[in-house]
Structures are given as structure tokens and as C-alpha cells.
Design an enzyme around this catalytic site. Structure first.
Site, mmCIF file in Angstrom:
data_model
loop_
_atom_site.group_PDB
_atom_site.id
_atom_site.type_symbol
_atom_site.label_atom_id
_atom_site.label_comp_id
_atom_site.label_asym_id
_atom_site.label_seq_id
_atom_site.Cartn_x
_atom_site.Cartn_y
_atom_site.Cartn_z
ATOM 1 N N HIS A 11 0.832 -1.204 0.000
ATOM 2 C CA HIS A 11 0.000 0.000 0.000
ATOM 3 C C HIS A 11 0.870 1.258 0.000
ATOM 4 C CE1 HIS A 11 0.841 1.136 4.169
ATOM 5 N NE2 HIS A 11 0.690 -0.131 4.495
ATOM 6 N N THR A 23 2.256 -0.546 11.799
ATOM 7 C CA THR A 23 0.818 -0.379 11.563
ATOM 8 C C THR A 23 0.205 -1.714 11.171
ATOM 9 O OG1 THR A 23 1.453 1.730 10.544
ATOM 10 C CG2 THR A 23 -0.873 1.111 10.448
ATOM 11 N N ARG A 67 -6.235 1.070 3.696
ATOM 12 C CA ARG A 67 -5.064 1.637 3.017
ATOM 13 C C ARG A 67 -4.649 0.762 1.836
ATOM 14 N NH1 ARG A 67 -3.766 -0.264 8.033
ATOM 15 N NH2 ARG A 67 -2.028 -1.729 8.302
ATOM 16 N N GLU A 110 -1.913 -7.273 7.421
ATOM 17 C CA GLU A 110 -0.583 -7.048 7.980
ATOM 18 C C GLU A 110 -0.361 -7.854 9.255
ATOM 19 O OE1 GLU A 110 2.371 -6.807 7.722
ATOM 20 O OE2 GLU A 110 2.903 -4.697 7.410
ATOM 21 N N TRP A 111 0.904 -8.091 9.579
ATOM 22 C CA TRP A 111 1.313 -8.760 10.815
ATOM 23 C C TRP A 111 0.607 -8.074 11.993
ATOM 24 C CZ3 TRP A 111 6.586 -11.343 10.566
ATOM 25 C CH2 TRP A 111 6.878 -12.047 11.728
ATOM 26 N N ARG A 197 6.685 -9.237 2.529
ATOM 27 C CA ARG A 197 8.071 -9.713 2.601
ATOM 28 C C ARG A 197 8.106 -11.154 3.099
ATOM 29 N NH1 ARG A 197 10.491 -5.026 6.172
ATOM 30 N NH2 ARG A 197 12.405 -6.277 6.091
ATOM 31 N N HIS A 228 11.872 -22.410 -15.126
ATOM 32 C CA HIS A 228 11.660 -23.526 -16.057
ATOM 33 C C HIS A 228 10.189 -23.911 -16.220
ATOM 34 C CE1 HIS A 228 15.866 -24.448 -14.408
ATOM 35 N NE2 HIS A 228 16.031 -23.886 -15.610
#
Length: 258
Positions: A11, A23, A67, A110-111, A197, A228
Site C-alpha cells: 500500500h 501499523t 489503506r 498485515e502482521w 516480505r 523452467h
């Protein structure tokens, strides 16, 4: 045959991302500058001759946080049906038509930072020191007290990766040449920094603490795929080329000569 890809988009900028504050569940809007940058990203990277080709998208996953949803709205993708949320604002640019379904999923929120929600990394280290804990905090190893652990994040990411591969990528890789849906293979995810991530780490089968440190700026775009043309060889695509329709290109050359 095209090799399926997953585009991950963080975001745009918020007041808390500017300050470096974690956040998670706090639902705050993009800044005006954040909206402008996301619009620029959409114009640069979304289109028939751009990195993200709308007609090639098979599915879109979006975080439940506004967001992320607002970021998606500003990416220059046009959908015929209603979005699975009330729009958070207007979009001025002319959107590029897209038939993919948009799905909101908790798996890509989010975490959950728990006790560390709304504070910066230096503040977290100081807080841990006061509590007699190791101040060298590493979210990938230690997680967040009162929130989620790395194992919790692994579970969410792995569940979404399994869904993507079973529903979209495995069938796409098994299609034959000439299939009308042969090019509709890509997936788009719009979410947040830490979870995306982590998603990239798990995409390649690495645990969160053992892989390289990936960075994803606010409004940034990353690409995941396979080596491949093999679903058992997931990879990070470090550089992507823009789509070019050679038939159209040849026709254009003929017109120029005329």
C-alpha cells in the site's frame, strides 16, 4: 505459454509509514502524496503494454485494511462489477478493463504487532530493555508479544500460496497451446510491508529468519514466479520486461512505412 506470476504491491504511504511506526490493525488512510505515487505507479506499470497486463490477471487478493483497498482502487484497473467493499474515494484516471475477480482475505492482512502496534523499532528495543528482554529484537525470529509469531505468519502465507497454486497456477501450467485462457495466469496481491516480505520468503520455501532481507517500499511492486515453467521451482523474479504484442507491433511498422 506464459509462466504464471504473482505481483505483490505494498500500500501507499501513510502518516505512520512515514514515521516508521508499526501499523497492523490500525486502519489509517493514505496520505495525499501516497495517493499521488500510487496513481503514478498504476499509469507506469498497468496496461496492455506494461508490466501488469489486466487481461492476463486471473485473480486479485486484497487486504481488509482500507489503506490497501484504496491503493488497489488507484492502480488504474477497471472492473465491471462492484468491489467487495465501499469505495474509499474517487479515481480520476481512465481505468484499463479487467475481468479478474477481486477477493478480500484475512490471510494477507498485515502482521498483528500486538504490544508493538503504533511504535517504532527504536521504541520497541527500548521497551524490551526496560522489560529485561533482549533489546536486539528481530520480528522474523521473535514475533510480537500480544500479537502474532513467525509461525502464525508462516501459516497464513502458506495457506494463501497453496490456494494460488491449486486454483490458478497449476491449472495454468497444464493448459495446452491454443487454450483461450492460456494467457490468463497472473495473480495480483495488494497488502502490506511485513506480510508481503514474509510471503516472498515462504514463496521460495524459506523460513522467515533464514532467507535474505527483502525490502518493499510504500507503493512498491515485486514479482514472484517459477523457473523452467515448473510449479516445483518457485522463484523471485528480480527483473521484469514489459509486455509487447508482436503482431500489433508488426502492424504498426507496416502503417509507418505506408
Amino acid at each position: 505459454m506464459a509462466t504464471p506470476r504473482v505481483f505483490i504491491i505494498r500500500h501507499g504511504e501513510t502518516e505512520w509509514s512515514l514515521d516508521g511506526r508499526h501499523t497492523g490493525s490500525t486502519d489509517i488512510p493514505l496520505t495525499a502524496n501516497g495517493e499521488k505515487r500510487v496513481k503514478a505507479t498504476g499509469k507506469a506499470l498497468v496496461g496492455a503494454d506494461r508490466l501488469i497486463v489486466p487481461k492476463k490477471l486471473a485473480h486479485v487478493y486484497v487486504s481488509p485494511r482500507k489503506r490497501a483497498q484504496r491503493t488497489f482502487e488507484l492502480l488504474n484497473l477497471g472492473f465491471q462489477g462492484p468491489l467487495p467493499w465501499e469505495r474509499h474515494g474517487k479515481c480520476e484516471s481512465k481505468a484499463v478493463p479487467c475481468d479478474a475477480k477481486v477477493e478480500v482475505t484475512e490471510d494477507i492482512r498485515e502482521w498483528d504487532y500486538g504490544d508493538y502496534e503504533g511504535i517504532t523499532s527504536p521504541q520497541i528495543r527500548e521497551k524490551r530493555k526496560e522489560q529485561g528482554l533482549d533489546p536486539n529484537w528481530d520480528i522474523w525470529r521473535d514475533g510480537c508479544p500480544g500479537g502474532e509469531s513467525p509461525a502464525d505468519i508462516n501459516e497464513r502465507c502458506d495457506r494463501l500460496i497453496k490456494d494460488i497454486r491449486e486454483r490458478f497456477h497449476a491449472p495454468a501450467l497444464n493448459r495446452t497451446k491454443g487454450d483461450p485462457d492460456a494467457d490468463c495466469v497472473d495473480v495480483l496481491i495488494v497488502a502490506h510491508g511485513h506480510i508481503l516480505r514474509a510471503f516472498a520468503q515462504r514463496w521460495t520455501g524459506l523460513s522467515l529468519h533464514e532467507g535474505p532481507s527483502f525490502l518493499l517500499e510504500a507503493g512498491g511492486v515485486g514479482t514472484l514466479s517459477y523457473e523452467h515453467h515448473n510449479i516445483n521451482e518457485p522463484a523471485i523474479l528480480l527483473g521484469s520486461a514489459f509486455h509487447v504484442d508482436f503482431e500489433d507491433d508488426e502492424e504498426s511498422g507496416k502503417l509507418e512505412k505506408v
